[in-house]
Design a protein around this motif. Structure first.
Motif, PDB file in Angstrom:
ATOM      1  N   LEU A 253     -78.134  59.694  51.423  1.00 52.94           N
ATOM      2  CA  LEU A 253     -76.776  59.998  51.866  1.00 52.94           C
ATOM      3  C   LEU A 253     -76.247  61.261  51.181  1.00 52.94           C
ATOM      4  O   LEU A 253     -75.669  62.142  51.825  1.00 52.94           O
ATOM      5  CB  LEU A 253     -75.841  58.821  51.575  1.00 52.94           C
ATOM      6  N   VAL A 254     -76.470  61.364  49.881  1.00 50.10           N
ATOM      7  CA  VAL A 254     -75.975  62.515  49.118  1.00 50.10           C
ATOM      8  C   VAL A 254     -76.574  63.818  49.642  1.00 50.10           C
ATOM      9  O   VAL A 254     -75.933  64.874  49.586  1.00 50.10           O
ATOM     10  CB  VAL A 254     -76.268  62.324  47.609  1.00 50.10           C
ATOM     11  N   LEU A 255     -77.776  63.758  50.183  1.00 49.46           N
ATOM     12  CA  LEU A 255     -78.444  64.964  50.678  1.00 49.46           C
ATOM     13  C   LEU A 255     -78.138  65.266  52.147  1.00 49.46           C
ATOM     14  O   LEU A 255     -78.689  66.204  52.718  1.00 49.46           O
ATOM     15  CB  LEU A 255     -79.957  64.840  50.482  1.00 49.46           C
ATOM     16  N   GLN A 256     -77.246  64.465  52.767  1.00 49.67           N
ATOM     17  CA  GLN A 256     -76.841  64.745  54.143  1.00 49.67           C
ATOM     18  C   GLN A 256     -76.137  66.097  54.206  1.00 49.67           C
ATOM     19  O   GLN A 256     -75.309  66.416  53.362  1.00 49.67           O
ATOM     20  CB  GLN A 256     -75.894  63.646  54.649  1.00 49.67           C
ATOM     21  N   ASP A 257     -76.452  66.904  55.217  1.00 51.12           N
ATOM     22  CA  ASP A 257     -75.927  68.261  55.324  1.00 51.12           C
ATOM     23  C   ASP A 257     -74.415  68.293  55.542  1.00 51.12           C
ATOM     24  O   ASP A 257     -73.838  67.410  56.187  1.00 51.12           O
ATOM     25  CB  ASP A 257     -76.572  68.996  56.499  1.00 51.12           C
TER      26      ASP A 257
ATOM     27  N   GLU B 204     -70.881  60.710  46.617  1.00 45.28           N
ATOM     28  CA  GLU B 204     -71.656  60.014  45.588  1.00 45.28           C
ATOM     29  C   GLU B 204     -71.065  58.647  45.286  1.00 45.28           C
ATOM     30  O   GLU B 204     -71.795  57.663  45.109  1.00 45.28           O
ATOM     31  CB  GLU B 204     -71.734  60.867  44.320  1.00 45.28           C
ATOM     32  N   ALA B 205     -69.714  58.583  45.231  1.00 46.13           N
ATOM     33  CA  ALA B 205     -69.066  57.299  44.962  1.00 46.13           C
ATOM     34  C   ALA B 205     -69.354  56.302  46.084  1.00 46.13           C
ATOM     35  O   ALA B 205     -69.706  55.131  45.822  1.00 46.13           O
ATOM     36  CB  ALA B 205     -67.560  57.494  44.806  1.00 46.13           C
ATOM     37  N   ILE B 206     -69.229  56.738  47.333  1.00 42.33           N
ATOM     38  CA  ILE B 206     -69.507  55.860  48.477  1.00 42.33           C
ATOM     39  C   ILE B 206     -70.986  55.456  48.483  1.00 42.33           C
ATOM     40  O   ILE B 206     -71.337  54.302  48.741  1.00 42.33           O
ATOM     41  CB  ILE B 206     -69.144  56.569  49.801  1.00 42.33           C
ATOM     42  N   ALA B 207     -71.863  56.428  48.181  1.00 43.06           N
ATOM     43  CA  ALA B 207     -73.310  56.157  48.186  1.00 43.06           C
ATOM     44  C   ALA B 207     -73.683  55.077  47.182  1.00 43.06           C
ATOM     45  O   ALA B 207     -74.622  54.304  47.402  1.00 43.06           O
ATOM     46  CB  ALA B 207     -74.079  57.445  47.892  1.00 43.06           C
ATOM     47  N   LYS B 208     -72.936  55.016  46.088  1.00 43.20           N
ATOM     48  CA  LYS B 208     -73.232  54.027  45.038  1.00 43.20           C
ATOM     49  C   LYS B 208     -72.476  52.713  45.251  1.00 43.20           C
ATOM     50  O   LYS B 208     -72.482  51.850  44.382  1.00 43.20           O
ATOM     51  CB  LYS B 208     -72.911  54.613  43.668  1.00 43.20           C
TER      52      LYS B 208
ATOM     53  N   ARG C 242     -70.250  64.073  56.957  1.00 41.91           N
ATOM     54  CA  ARG C 242     -71.523  63.734  56.319  1.00 41.91           C
ATOM     55  C   ARG C 242     -71.802  62.231  56.412  1.00 41.91           C
ATOM     56  O   ARG C 242     -72.940  61.816  56.659  1.00 41.91           O
ATOM     57  CB  ARG C 242     -71.513  64.195  54.862  1.00 41.91           C
ATOM     58  N   LEU C 243     -70.761  61.400  56.226  1.00 39.00           N
ATOM     59  CA  LEU C 243     -70.944  59.952  56.330  1.00 39.00           C
ATOM     60  C   LEU C 243     -71.266  59.538  57.772  1.00 39.00           C
ATOM     61  O   LEU C 243     -72.079  58.639  58.011  1.00 39.00           O
ATOM     62  CB  LEU C 243     -69.683  59.230  55.848  1.00 39.00           C
ATOM     63  N   TRP C 244     -70.622  60.214  58.717  1.00 43.79           N
ATOM     64  CA  TRP C 244     -70.824  59.919  60.139  1.00 43.79           C
ATOM     65  C   TRP C 244     -72.210  60.356  60.606  1.00 43.79           C
ATOM     66  O   TRP C 244     -72.921  59.606  61.273  1.00 43.79           O
ATOM     67  CB  TRP C 244     -69.716  60.613  60.931  1.00 43.79           C
TER      68      TRP C 244
END
Length: 814
Positions: free
Chosen positions: A152-156, A179-183, A208-210
């Motif tokens: 997720l963090v590496l999403q463009d 990063e917070a959402i990813a964790k 990025r999340l979408w």
């Protein structure tokens, strides 16, 4: 090749970058050179406006675009390998970069800010520079990312191909939220000052999340219609057909490029929801209300949304019993990100209790320091009735012939329960005086009043004081308040930089938040502001820099002591100047002699908060009378006291004129007169030193103009910083003639030197060795530039002669 003779840029190109490339870094996608990440602080003194130097990192390394993980600070080979490290660490802290390298071309010093390696700092050979994967593994461990979170963090980021890139603090905010959402953190708070691009930041987070398919259905909540509409056609536009507004009213919105777009709706006229969209934008007010039938949000299932982003979450959503909070708690299963400029913390309201501590903060103070936000002057106007209070004479009658209650009325009473019409007229006169003296009566101005009725009276007073411009266009002064539909219709024109009218608007609270008034240059406070949150929001109406219209700062004119909030530790943005105007003083701050007031003098009264959260003069539901106000005519009001204060480099308010400020700044640059003389004489091109000073906020030509002194830059520095008696340029030119410095030259060569000396005396030209000066009158009447240079025996001889003349101009300096 002698490595010690190479420039810093050469060292970077020939040694540092090849070592980076050899370690496996992609030079096109992962390496950026000379990365400017701030704009340079805007300095304001009087009418002097100048930008300081922008901060620049020599090399920044990105694992992916907008994910910086390493920074290299380079020095030339006359420095030690570690000499750039301190600077690199300072930049890395700002840019949230964990790995810092310094180099002089011989090798690297590697500093690991994560603390995960056994050695905090070590020396590396050029061929030992770490690879992208080596540093990314350390980065992931430092951030606590597992393989799913890494993905997720590496999403463009979204990239529209235009070259537009997020600012460094926006990158920090987006990455911190992702990063917070990813964790697995489901409540995330971002604190970003007004004017720093919260909506654009929110877009990149959502995008990025979408795109990563981690959040498939998303709700963006705001409390102003204009915020939703502008967001849909501007920052959120890339979502296209996947996006819709929770409204039944269709709108066509004009974009900055002049094109128009219709806003897609997710509701039909019967308020039925189309659930086929993925991105929904809505107003709190449109989807909830006190009655059950108004709670549109309940038409969605509680688990419908994966993500909710709440704009301006410091207001209603922060209160536990608010309708706004009800929406958030209904969708409690969704991840929720709060955006605010002013986190609200009181005994009764807290959004950090709900969201947790902010994962990222970018304050007004930092925005001003970086040069992304406009600094401001503060003009404090103390009115005698406010400071001393007003007690009616025995038997005093009001406008309606009723006796006025015998008590002492003070600042909190005026225009709320007691109206002194002369006081309103005095405020209007002072605002008008400022606009006239500023030289720009068309600068966008907001006047904050106690309530709607007060705003109406202030509008009338301003119209009378500006009759000439109101005759040209009746929209020059307008009232924009919650109950004024005609005024509200003009909000778009007021905030549009291309629209001239309205110019001056009076309001109570409607314009205090959520209005992107990019070109607002004057904010007038004629009501108490008890809430620090609201005060920051009001200040935020003017903090946007608008370079197209040369708006680099704004002015706060305070009639109610509201700017006492500047002394509150909670306030995080510093004024560049505070000026208190006396009774007969000009409304614009002087810059000559400092007034005789103690630096730390405090106001003699404090502003109390409003009794309610909205405009008091309204008709309650079901009819009824307006709140009773007492109108007393014929009671004079006047301005008292005067004080000018500036903020020094340490954030302390000190009495300081433009001359004092310039002297202090020059003495920080040159430790002594000898130090300055050495620098001046060593510079063959004198304008290089002048440009260096200008880049650090000291444009000598502007300072000379403001102080009314027509001096050579050399004499200006000597006179202001070191109290030397100055010589005029003509006197310096005459001294050169008396010493017959040109005796060895004759013919055209002598004529050229005489001409250049006259040009120096008349125009202050510093680059006399620039051969282009030979192509313009009067030099071009003597011959072509080539002929005139040949008269000296060539270009080198011409430059030697001119440098000798420049040395003679300043020969008496010692």
């Amino acid at each position: 090749m002698d490595k010690r003779s190479l420039t810093e840029r050469d060292i970077c190109t020939k040694f540092i970058l090849p070592a980076v490339k050899g370690a496996g870094w992609d030079m096109m996608l992962q390496v950026r050179e000379e990365v400017f990440f701030t704009k340079g602080r805007i300095t304001v003194r009087g009418k002097l406006v100048a930008r300081g130097n922008a901060k620049k990192a020599d090399v920044v390394l990105y694992y992916k675009p907008n994910i910086p993980i390493a920074l290299i600070e380079a020095k030339d080979n006359t420095h030690a390998v570690c000499d750039g490290l301190q600077q690199g660490l300072d930049y890395a802290e700002t840019l949230a970069i964990p790995f810092v390298f310094a180099s002089n071309g011989d090798g690297f010093v590697f500093h690991d800010r994560t603390g995960l390696r056994g050695v905090k700092e070590e020396n590396l050979r050029l061929d030992q520079f770490p690879s992208p994967d080596d540093l990314w593994k350390l980065y992931s461990r430092w951030k606590g990312l597992d393989s799913s979170a890494e993905e997720l963090v590496l999403q463009d980021y979204y990239d529209d191909g235009s070259g537009k890139a997020p600012r460094y603090y926006q990158v920090n905010a987006v990455n911190a939220a992702i990063e917070a959402i990813a964790k697995g953190q489901d409540r995330v708070l971002l604190v970003m000052a007004t004017g720093t691009g919260k909506t654009y930041t929110a877009f990149q987070i959502i995008w990025r999340l979408w795109k990563a398919k981690r959040k498939k259905r998303i709700l963006f909540l705001a409390d102003r219609n204009v915020l939703i509409d502008q967001t849909m056609v501007n920052d959120f536009r890339p979502f296209g057909g996947a996006m819709a507004k929770l409204s039944t009213k269709s709108k066509t919105i004009e974009r900055p490029d002049g094109t128009e777009e219709s806003v897609t709706l997710a509701l039909d006229r019967k308020r039925r929801i189309d659930t086929s969209f993925e991105i929904y934008l809505g107003l709190y007010q449109a989807i909830t209300g006190p009655e059950e039938r108004q709670k549109l949000f309940r038409e969605f299932s509680p688990d419908f949304f994966d993500l909710i982003v709440i704009d301006e979450c410091h207001r209603g959503s922060a209160a536990e019993d608010s309708a706004w909070r009800e929406i958030l708690e209904y969708f409690s299963a969704a991840s929720q990100i709060g955006l605010t400029a002013t986190p609200k913390e009181t005994e009764y309201v807290s959004n950090t209790a709900y969201f947790g501590e902010p994962v990222f903060t970018y304050s007004l103070k930092q925005g001003i320091s970086d040069g992304f936000l406009a600094p401001y002057k503060v003009i404090k106007v103390h009115i005698d009735r406010d400071v001393e209070g007003y007690r009616p004479e025995k038997g005093q009658l009001d406008r309606h012939g009723e006796e006025v209650e015998d008590r002492i009325y003070n600042a909190k009473d005026f225009d709320r329960t007691l109206v002194l019409d002369d006081r309103t007229k005095l405020v209007s006169a002072k605002v008008t005086e400022f606009l006239k003296e500023s030289g720009d009566r068309y600068q966008k101005t907001i006047v904050f009043c106690v309530d709607e009725e007060h705003a109406a009276r202030m509008r009338q007073a301003l119209i009378n004081d500006n009759k000439d411009l109101c005759d040209e266009n009746p929209r020059y002064v307008m009232r924009i308040t919650g109950s004024d539909t005609l005024g509200q219709a003009q909000i778009g024109n007021f905030i549009d930089p291309e629209s001239r009218y309205p110019v001056v608007v009076t309001t109570s609270r409607l314009l205090s938040t959520g209005v992107d008034a990019q070109t607002c240059r004057l904010i007038v406070l004629d009501r108490p502001v008890g809430s620090m949150t609201e005060f920051k929001q009001i200040v935020g109406r003017g903090t946007r820099v608008h370079e197209d219209t040369q708006k680099f700062y704004f002015t706060l004119m305070d009639f109610r002591g509201a700017t006492n909030h500047f002394a509150d530790p909670e306030f995080d943005g510093d004024p560049v100047q505070i000026y208190v105007a006396g009774e007969d003083d000009p409304i614009t701050p002087p810059d000559a002699e400092p007034p005789a007031f103690e630096d730390n003098e405090q106001d003699e009264y404090t502003a109390e908060p409003p009794t309610t959260g909205g405009d008091e003069v309204t008709f309650p539901p079901g009819g009824g009378e307006r709140q009773k106000k007492v109108y007393v005519d014929g009671i004079s009001a006047k301005v008292i006291a005067e004080r000018v204060e500036y903020l020094d480099a340490h954030g302390k308010l000190v009495t300081e004129s433009l001359r004092d400020f310039t002297k202090a700044a020059l003495l920080r640059h040159f430790s002594s007169l000898d130090d300055f003389l050495k620098r001046w004489k060593s510079e063959e091109r004198k304008d290089a030193l002048v440009k260096e000073l200008a880049s650090e906020g000291l444009p000598l030509d502007v300072i000379a103009k403001e102080l009314g002194i027509d001096l050579d830059p050399f004499d200006l520095v000597c006179h202001i910083a070191f109290d030397r008696k100055p010589l005029t340029r003509q006197e310096r030119a005459d001294n050169v003639k008396k010493r017959d410095v040109f005796a060895r030259y004759e013919g055209k060569a002598r004529a050229v030197l005489d001409m250049l000396l006259i040009k120096y005396a008349d125009e202050g030209v510093l680059n006399l060795d620039d051969t282009n000066v030979l192509k313009i009158p009067p030099a071009n009447t003597l011959g072509t530039a080539i002929e005139l240079v040949r008269a000296f025996g060539g270009k080198a001889a011409f430059e030697q002669a001119v440098h000798a003349m420049q040395n003679a101009i300043y020969e008496d300096a010692s």
